[in-house]
Design an enzyme around this catalytic site. Structure first.
Site, PDB file in Angstrom:
ATOM      1  N   LYS A  68       0.813  -1.216   0.000  1.00 50.42           N
ATOM      2  CA  LYS A  68       0.000   0.000   0.000  1.00 50.42           C
ATOM      3  C   LYS A  68       0.850   1.271   0.000  1.00 50.42           C
ATOM      4  CE  LYS A  68      -4.380  -1.761   1.746  1.00 50.42           C
ATOM      5  NZ  LYS A  68      -5.399  -1.707   2.810  1.00 50.42           N
ATOM      6  N   ARG A 117      -3.489  -9.664   5.544  1.00 52.29           N
ATOM      7  CA  ARG A 117      -3.971  -9.811   4.167  1.00 52.29           C
ATOM      8  C   ARG A 117      -2.856  -9.362   3.228  1.00 52.29           C
ATOM      9  NH1 ARG A 117      -6.579  -6.432   0.462  1.00 52.29           N
ATOM     10  NH2 ARG A 117      -8.126  -7.460  -0.882  1.00 52.29           N
TER      11      ARG A 117
END
Length: 399
Positions: A339, A373
Protein backbone atom coordinates in the site's frame (compact mmCIF):
# COMPACT_ATOMS: atom_id res chain seq x y z
CA UNK A 1 25.63 -9.25 41.72
CA UNK A 2 21.89 -8.64 41.47
CA UNK A 3 21.74 -7.98 37.72
CA UNK A 4 18.80 -5.54 37.95
CA UNK A 5 16.82 -4.87 34.79
CA UNK A 6 13.44 -3.65 33.59
CA UNK A 7 11.16 -6.43 32.33
CA UNK A 8 8.66 -5.28 29.67
CA UNK A 9 5.24 -6.84 30.31
CA UNK A 10 2.52 -5.98 27.79
CA UNK A 11 -0.03 -8.74 28.20
CA UNK A 12 -1.47 -11.09 30.77
CA UNK A 13 0.31 -14.00 29.10
CA UNK A 14 3.65 -12.24 29.50
CA UNK A 15 2.85 -11.37 33.12
CA UNK A 16 2.05 -14.99 33.93
CA UNK A 17 5.21 -16.23 32.21
CA UNK A 18 7.43 -13.81 34.12
CA UNK A 19 5.85 -14.68 37.47
CA UNK A 20 6.22 -18.41 36.79
CA UNK A 21 9.96 -17.94 36.18
CA UNK A 22 10.36 -16.90 39.82
CA UNK A 23 9.12 -20.34 40.91
CA UNK A 24 6.32 -18.98 43.07
CA UNK A 25 3.59 -21.21 44.46
CA UNK A 26 1.10 -22.10 41.71
CA UNK A 27 -1.75 -20.58 43.68
CA UNK A 28 0.02 -17.21 43.68
CA UNK A 29 0.69 -16.96 39.93
CA UNK A 30 -2.59 -15.28 38.96
CA UNK A 31 -2.63 -13.06 42.05
CA UNK A 32 0.83 -11.71 41.26
CA UNK A 33 0.39 -11.51 37.49
CA UNK A 34 -2.44 -8.96 37.76
CA UNK A 35 -0.09 -6.77 39.81
CA UNK A 36 2.68 -7.04 37.23
CA UNK A 37 0.58 -5.83 34.30
CA UNK A 38 0.09 -2.06 34.13
CA UNK A 39 -2.78 -0.73 32.03
CA UNK A 40 -4.05 2.61 30.79
CA UNK A 41 -7.75 2.92 29.92
CA UNK A 42 -9.08 6.03 28.22
CA UNK A 43 -12.67 7.23 28.58
CA UNK A 44 -14.36 10.00 26.59
CA UNK A 45 -17.05 12.54 27.45
CA UNK A 46 -17.10 11.99 31.21
CA UNK A 47 -18.88 14.48 33.48
CA UNK A 48 -16.70 16.37 36.01
CA UNK A 49 -18.53 14.64 38.86
CA UNK A 50 -17.76 11.17 37.49
CA UNK A 51 -14.21 12.17 36.54
CA UNK A 52 -13.49 13.36 40.09
CA UNK A 53 -14.88 10.15 41.57
CA UNK A 54 -12.81 8.02 39.19
CA UNK A 55 -9.62 9.91 40.02
CA UNK A 56 -10.16 9.62 43.76
CA UNK A 57 -10.99 5.92 43.52
CA UNK A 58 -7.88 5.16 41.46
CA UNK A 59 -5.70 7.19 43.83
CA UNK A 60 -7.16 5.29 46.76
CA UNK A 61 -6.14 2.01 45.17
CA UNK A 62 -2.60 3.06 44.35
CA UNK A 63 -3.25 4.05 40.74
CA UNK A 64 -4.04 7.43 39.24
CA UNK A 65 -6.15 9.18 36.61
CA UNK A 66 -5.47 12.08 34.27
CA UNK A 67 -8.42 14.45 33.91
CA UNK A 68 -8.95 17.87 32.37
CA UNK A 69 -7.72 20.83 34.43
CA UNK A 70 -11.28 22.15 34.47
CA UNK A 71 -12.66 19.12 36.31
CA UNK A 72 -11.65 20.10 39.85
CA UNK A 73 -13.69 23.33 39.82
CA UNK A 74 -16.36 21.99 37.42
CA UNK A 75 -15.50 24.58 34.73
CA UNK A 76 -15.51 21.91 31.99
CA UNK A 77 -18.79 20.36 30.94
CA UNK A 78 -17.04 17.08 30.05
CA UNK A 79 -13.56 15.60 30.22
CA UNK A 80 -11.70 12.67 28.79
CA UNK A 81 -10.14 10.50 31.48
CA UNK A 82 -7.01 8.35 31.38
CA UNK A 83 -7.14 5.69 34.10
CA UNK A 84 -3.72 4.29 35.04
CA UNK A 85 -2.99 1.30 37.24
CA UNK A 86 -2.25 -2.38 37.53
CA UNK A 87 -4.78 -4.98 36.52
CA UNK A 88 -5.31 -5.69 40.22
CA UNK A 89 -6.06 -2.03 40.95
CA UNK A 90 -8.54 -1.91 38.09
CA UNK A 91 -10.32 -4.98 39.42
CA UNK A 92 -10.75 -3.28 42.79
CA UNK A 93 -12.07 -0.17 41.01
CA UNK A 94 -14.68 -2.27 39.21
CA UNK A 95 -15.90 -3.73 42.50
CA UNK A 96 -16.50 -0.19 43.74
CA UNK A 97 -18.18 0.96 40.53
CA UNK A 98 -20.56 -2.02 40.64
CA UNK A 99 -22.05 -0.48 43.79
CA UNK A 100 -22.76 2.86 42.07
CA UNK A 101 -25.70 4.00 39.97
CA UNK A 102 -26.16 5.99 36.77
CA UNK A 103 -23.14 6.88 34.63
CA UNK A 104 -20.58 5.50 37.09
CA UNK A 105 -22.16 2.05 36.91
CA UNK A 106 -22.25 2.29 33.11
CA UNK A 107 -18.59 3.34 33.03
CA UNK A 108 -17.77 0.37 35.25
CA UNK A 109 -19.45 -2.03 32.85
CA UNK A 110 -17.63 -0.59 29.83
CA UNK A 111 -14.24 -0.57 31.57
CA UNK A 112 -14.94 -4.10 32.77
CA UNK A 113 -15.62 -5.24 29.21
CA UNK A 114 -12.38 -3.65 27.97
CA UNK A 115 -10.39 -5.29 30.78
CA UNK A 116 -11.98 -8.65 30.05
CA UNK A 117 -10.80 -8.39 26.45
CA UNK A 118 -7.31 -7.36 27.59
CA UNK A 119 -6.88 -9.91 30.37
CA UNK A 120 -8.81 -12.98 29.29
CA UNK A 121 -6.73 -16.03 28.49
CA UNK A 122 -9.60 -18.28 27.48
CA UNK A 123 -9.23 -20.03 24.10
CA UNK A 124 -11.18 -18.31 21.32
CA UNK A 125 -11.96 -19.11 17.72
CA UNK A 126 -13.00 -17.21 14.60
CA UNK A 127 -16.02 -18.95 13.07
CA UNK A 128 -16.89 -18.74 9.38
CA UNK A 129 -19.52 -21.22 8.24
CA UNK A 130 -17.87 -24.65 8.40
CA UNK A 131 -14.55 -23.43 9.82
CA UNK A 132 -13.37 -22.60 13.33
CA UNK A 133 -9.94 -20.98 13.38
CA UNK A 134 -8.25 -21.02 16.83
CA UNK A 135 -6.98 -17.56 17.79
CA UNK A 136 -3.74 -16.72 19.51
CA UNK A 137 -1.71 -19.71 18.40
CA UNK A 138 -0.59 -18.28 15.04
CA UNK A 139 -1.11 -15.45 12.60
CA UNK A 140 -3.39 -16.41 9.72
CA UNK A 141 -2.35 -15.41 6.22
CA UNK A 142 -5.11 -14.18 3.90
CA UNK A 143 -3.96 -14.32 0.29
CA UNK A 144 -5.24 -11.55 -2.00
CA UNK A 145 -6.78 -12.68 -5.30
CA UNK A 146 -8.00 -9.73 -7.34
CA UNK A 147 -9.99 -10.73 -10.43
CA UNK A 148 -10.14 -7.13 -11.62
CA UNK A 149 -8.57 -5.24 -14.52
CA UNK A 150 -7.63 -2.18 -12.42
CA UNK A 151 -6.48 -3.08 -8.89
CA UNK A 152 -3.52 -0.92 -7.87
CA UNK A 153 -0.99 -3.77 -7.64
CA UNK A 154 -2.11 -6.84 -9.57
CA UNK A 155 -4.97 -5.57 -11.73
CA UNK A 156 -5.50 -7.72 -14.83
CA UNK A 157 -3.15 -10.48 -13.70
CA UNK A 158 -5.86 -13.02 -12.83
CA UNK A 159 -8.94 -11.93 -14.79
CA UNK A 160 -9.24 -15.41 -16.33
CA UNK A 161 -10.98 -17.88 -13.97
CA UNK A 162 -8.51 -20.71 -14.64
CA UNK A 163 -5.54 -18.43 -13.98
CA UNK A 164 -7.19 -17.13 -10.82
CA UNK A 165 -7.82 -20.62 -9.45
CA UNK A 166 -4.24 -21.67 -10.28
CA UNK A 167 -2.97 -18.59 -8.46
CA UNK A 168 -5.13 -19.36 -5.42
CA UNK A 169 -3.89 -22.95 -5.29
CA UNK A 170 -0.30 -21.72 -5.47
CA UNK A 171 -0.95 -19.28 -2.61
CA UNK A 172 -2.32 -22.12 -0.50
CA UNK A 173 0.81 -24.17 -1.21
CA UNK A 174 2.86 -21.13 -0.21
CA UNK A 175 1.09 -20.85 3.16
CA UNK A 176 -2.20 -19.00 2.68
CA UNK A 177 -4.82 -19.96 5.27
CA UNK A 178 -7.62 -17.97 3.59
CA UNK A 179 -8.17 -16.76 0.02
CA UNK A 180 -9.76 -13.31 -0.35
CA UNK A 181 -11.38 -12.78 -3.76
CA UNK A 182 -12.26 -9.30 -5.01
CA UNK A 183 -14.04 -8.26 -8.18
CA UNK A 184 -13.95 -4.47 -7.78
CA UNK A 185 -10.90 -2.31 -7.20
CA UNK A 186 -10.95 -0.08 -4.11
CA UNK A 187 -7.81 1.89 -4.96
CA UNK A 188 -8.01 5.72 -4.88
CA UNK A 189 -9.99 6.96 -7.86
CA UNK A 190 -11.37 3.52 -8.70
CA UNK A 191 -14.24 3.16 -11.18
CA UNK A 192 -17.37 1.66 -9.55
CA UNK A 193 -18.50 -1.64 -11.04
CA UNK A 194 -22.16 -2.72 -11.31
CA UNK A 195 -23.07 -5.62 -9.04
CA UNK A 196 -23.80 -7.87 -12.02
CA UNK A 197 -20.33 -7.35 -13.49
CA UNK A 198 -18.61 -7.78 -10.12
CA UNK A 199 -20.50 -11.02 -9.48
CA UNK A 200 -19.66 -12.31 -12.96
CA UNK A 201 -15.98 -11.83 -12.19
CA UNK A 202 -15.89 -13.59 -8.82
CA UNK A 203 -18.52 -16.36 -8.94
CA UNK A 204 -16.78 -18.71 -11.41
CA UNK A 205 -13.58 -18.46 -9.36
CA UNK A 206 -15.35 -19.12 -6.05
CA UNK A 207 -17.21 -22.15 -7.41
CA UNK A 208 -14.10 -23.74 -8.90
CA UNK A 209 -11.99 -22.93 -5.88
CA UNK A 210 -14.45 -24.36 -3.36
CA UNK A 211 -14.58 -27.56 -5.39
CA UNK A 212 -10.83 -28.03 -5.17
CA UNK A 213 -9.49 -26.59 -1.88
CA UNK A 214 -10.29 -26.90 1.80
CA UNK A 215 -9.49 -23.43 3.15
CA UNK A 216 -11.97 -20.63 3.87
CA UNK A 217 -12.76 -18.32 0.96
CA UNK A 218 -13.54 -14.65 1.55
CA UNK A 219 -15.47 -12.32 -0.74
CA UNK A 220 -14.12 -8.76 -0.76
CA UNK A 221 -17.16 -6.62 -1.58
CA UNK A 222 -19.26 -3.75 -0.26
CA UNK A 223 -22.41 -4.88 -2.08
CA UNK A 224 -24.91 -7.19 -0.40
CA UNK A 225 -26.12 -8.52 -3.75
CA UNK A 226 -22.59 -9.68 -4.63
CA UNK A 227 -22.00 -11.04 -1.14
CA UNK A 228 -25.23 -13.06 -1.29
CA UNK A 229 -24.31 -14.71 -4.58
CA UNK A 230 -20.76 -15.35 -3.41
CA UNK A 231 -21.99 -16.99 -0.21
CA UNK A 232 -24.45 -19.07 -2.20
CA UNK A 233 -21.50 -20.17 -4.34
CA UNK A 234 -19.62 -21.27 -1.21
CA UNK A 235 -17.76 -18.27 0.19
CA UNK A 236 -17.22 -18.36 3.96
CA UNK A 237 -16.30 -14.77 4.89
CA UNK A 238 -17.57 -11.32 3.89
CA UNK A 239 -14.77 -8.74 3.83
CA UNK A 240 -16.49 -5.34 3.66
CA UNK A 241 -14.34 -2.20 3.33
CA UNK A 242 -17.25 -0.18 4.75
CA UNK A 243 -17.91 -2.37 7.77
CA UNK A 244 -21.58 -3.10 6.91
CA UNK A 245 -22.32 0.65 6.92
CA UNK A 246 -22.57 1.34 3.18
CA UNK A 247 -25.14 -1.30 2.12
CA UNK A 248 -27.98 -1.74 4.67
CA UNK A 249 -28.56 -5.35 3.59
CA UNK A 250 -24.97 -6.51 4.08
CA UNK A 251 -25.21 -7.51 7.75
CA UNK A 252 -28.42 -9.51 7.25
CA UNK A 253 -26.88 -11.22 4.22
CA UNK A 254 -23.81 -12.34 6.14
CA UNK A 255 -25.92 -13.51 9.08
CA UNK A 256 -28.23 -15.56 6.85
CA UNK A 257 -25.26 -17.72 5.83
CA UNK A 258 -23.46 -17.80 9.20
CA UNK A 259 -20.53 -16.13 7.44
CA UNK A 260 -17.46 -14.75 9.08
CA UNK A 261 -17.15 -10.97 8.76
CA UNK A 262 -14.25 -8.54 8.43
CA UNK A 263 -15.50 -5.10 9.47
CA UNK A 264 -13.14 -2.44 8.19
CA UNK A 265 -12.90 1.17 9.28
CA UNK A 266 -13.41 3.65 6.47
CA UNK A 267 -14.56 7.19 5.91
CA UNK A 268 -14.70 9.88 3.24
CA UNK A 269 -11.83 12.31 3.77
CA UNK A 270 -9.19 12.42 6.49
CA UNK A 271 -10.71 14.83 9.06
CA UNK A 272 -11.12 13.41 12.58
CA UNK A 273 -12.18 14.83 15.94
CA UNK A 274 -10.14 12.23 17.83
CA UNK A 275 -8.40 9.80 15.50
CA UNK A 276 -8.51 6.51 17.42
CA UNK A 277 -11.68 7.50 19.25
CA UNK A 278 -13.46 8.08 15.95
CA UNK A 279 -12.12 4.81 14.53
CA UNK A 280 -13.38 2.83 17.53
CA UNK A 281 -16.75 4.58 17.36
CA UNK A 282 -17.11 3.56 13.70
CA UNK A 283 -16.13 -0.04 14.38
CA UNK A 284 -18.48 -0.27 17.37
CA UNK A 285 -21.32 0.80 15.09
CA UNK A 286 -20.30 -1.89 12.58
CA UNK A 287 -20.28 -4.47 15.36
CA UNK A 288 -23.73 -3.29 16.53
CA UNK A 289 -25.12 -3.71 13.02
CA UNK A 290 -23.62 -7.19 12.72
CA UNK A 291 -24.92 -8.38 16.08
CA UNK A 292 -28.37 -6.88 15.55
CA UNK A 293 -28.55 -8.84 12.30
CA UNK A 294 -27.82 -12.06 14.17
CA UNK A 295 -24.08 -12.59 13.68
CA UNK A 296 -22.50 -13.96 16.88
CA UNK A 297 -19.31 -12.54 18.36
CA UNK A 298 -17.29 -15.54 17.17
CA UNK A 299 -17.98 -14.59 13.54
CA UNK A 300 -16.64 -11.04 13.77
CA UNK A 301 -13.24 -9.46 13.16
CA UNK A 302 -12.15 -5.85 12.69
CA UNK A 303 -9.72 -4.09 10.37
CA UNK A 304 -8.22 -0.60 10.98
CA UNK A 305 -8.45 0.14 7.25
CA UNK A 306 -4.88 1.11 6.43
CA UNK A 307 -4.99 3.34 3.34
CA UNK A 308 -8.70 4.16 3.63
CA UNK A 309 -9.78 7.61 4.87
CA UNK A 310 -6.27 8.26 6.21
CA UNK A 311 -3.20 10.18 5.12
CA UNK A 312 0.35 8.89 5.57
CA UNK A 313 0.72 10.16 9.13
CA UNK A 314 -2.65 8.69 10.11
CA UNK A 315 -1.77 5.33 8.57
CA UNK A 316 1.44 5.26 10.62
CA UNK A 317 -0.49 6.26 13.74
CA UNK A 318 -2.96 3.43 13.05
CA UNK A 319 -0.07 0.98 13.01
CA UNK A 320 1.45 2.29 16.23
CA UNK A 321 -1.89 2.19 18.05
CA UNK A 322 -3.12 -1.22 16.88
CA UNK A 323 -3.33 -2.53 20.48
CA UNK A 324 -6.18 -0.10 21.14
CA UNK A 325 -8.40 -2.15 18.82
CA UNK A 326 -8.22 -4.98 21.33
CA UNK A 327 -10.65 -2.98 23.47
CA UNK A 328 -13.35 -4.19 21.05
CA UNK A 329 -12.71 -7.82 21.94
CA UNK A 330 -12.47 -9.14 18.37
CA UNK A 331 -9.60 -10.51 16.29
CA UNK A 332 -7.83 -7.90 14.16
CA UNK A 333 -7.04 -8.19 10.45
CA UNK A 334 -4.27 -6.01 9.06
CA UNK A 335 -4.03 -5.17 5.37
CA UNK A 336 -0.89 -3.20 4.49
CA UNK A 337 0.37 -5.22 1.53
CA UNK A 338 2.09 -3.02 -1.09
CA UNK A 339 0.00 0.00 0.00
CA UNK A 340 0.86 3.69 -0.29
CA UNK A 341 1.93 3.72 3.37
CA UNK A 342 4.93 1.70 2.19
CA UNK A 343 5.30 3.32 -1.22
CA UNK A 344 5.40 6.86 0.19
CA UNK A 345 7.73 5.92 3.04
CA UNK A 346 10.22 4.07 0.83
CA UNK A 347 9.53 5.96 -2.42
CA UNK A 348 8.98 2.70 -4.29
CA UNK A 349 6.43 1.43 -6.85
CA UNK A 350 3.89 -1.26 -5.90
CA UNK A 351 5.95 -4.16 -7.24
CA UNK A 352 8.97 -3.25 -5.06
CA UNK A 353 7.28 -3.11 -1.65
CA UNK A 354 7.87 -6.66 -0.37
CA UNK A 355 10.37 -5.62 2.31
CA UNK A 356 8.17 -2.76 3.46
CA UNK A 357 5.19 -5.09 3.63
CA UNK A 358 7.27 -7.55 5.67
CA UNK A 359 8.13 -4.82 8.17
CA UNK A 360 4.48 -3.85 8.64
CA UNK A 361 3.40 -7.49 8.96
CA UNK A 362 6.00 -8.23 11.62
CA UNK A 363 5.17 -5.01 13.47
CA UNK A 364 1.45 -5.75 13.29
CA UNK A 365 1.91 -9.23 14.75
CA UNK A 366 3.97 -7.75 17.58
CA UNK A 367 1.07 -5.35 18.16
CA UNK A 368 -1.48 -8.15 18.43
CA UNK A 369 -3.07 -8.71 15.00
CA UNK A 370 -4.48 -12.15 14.19
CA UNK A 371 -4.80 -12.02 10.38
CA UNK A 372 -2.69 -10.38 7.69
CA UNK A 373 -3.97 -9.81 4.17
CA UNK A 374 -1.12 -10.01 1.65
CA UNK A 375 -0.16 -10.39 -2.01
CA UNK A 376 3.25 -12.02 -1.50
CA UNK A 377 2.10 -15.11 0.37
CA UNK A 378 5.27 -17.20 0.41
CA UNK A 379 7.40 -14.39 1.81
CA UNK A 380 4.81 -13.14 4.31
CA UNK A 381 3.97 -16.65 5.55
CA UNK A 382 7.64 -16.98 6.48
CA UNK A 383 7.60 -13.57 8.16
CA UNK A 384 4.52 -14.63 10.14
CA UNK A 385 6.05 -17.92 11.24
CA UNK A 386 9.25 -16.26 12.39
CA UNK A 387 7.49 -13.37 14.13
CA UNK A 388 5.04 -15.74 15.83
CA UNK A 389 8.01 -17.64 17.27
CA UNK A 390 9.40 -14.39 18.68
CA UNK A 391 6.17 -12.77 19.87
CA UNK A 392 3.83 -15.52 21.02
CA UNK A 393 4.52 -17.43 24.23
CA UNK A 394 5.08 -21.19 23.99
CA UNK A 395 1.75 -21.65 25.75
CA UNK A 396 -0.04 -19.70 23.02
CA UNK A 397 1.74 -21.42 20.13
CA UNK A 398 1.15 -24.94 21.42
CA UNK A 399 -2.28 -24.25 22.88
Amino acid sequence: MWNARIVPIRSMCEAVEEVKKINVHSAAVELLAVKALHLCVRLEHVTPFAANILKQEMLGKGGDAAVSKGVADFKDEYSDVLLMGTAAQFRRLLVKLEMQQGSLAEIGREVGAVLTHALTREPRTFHCRGYDLPLGQKTYVMGILNVTPDSFSDGGSYADADEAVDRACQMIKDGADIIDIGGESSRPGYAPVPAEEEAARVLPVIRRLKASVSVPVSIDTMKAAVARQALEAGADIVNDIWGFQRDPDMARTAAAYDAGAVLMHNQDGTAYRDFMGDMLTFLRESIRLAKNAGLPDANLSVDPGIGFGKDLAQNIESMRRLPELQALGYPVLLGTSRKSLIGKTLDLPADERVEGTAATVAFGIERGVDFVRVHDVKEMARVCKMTDALVRTPEEIHG
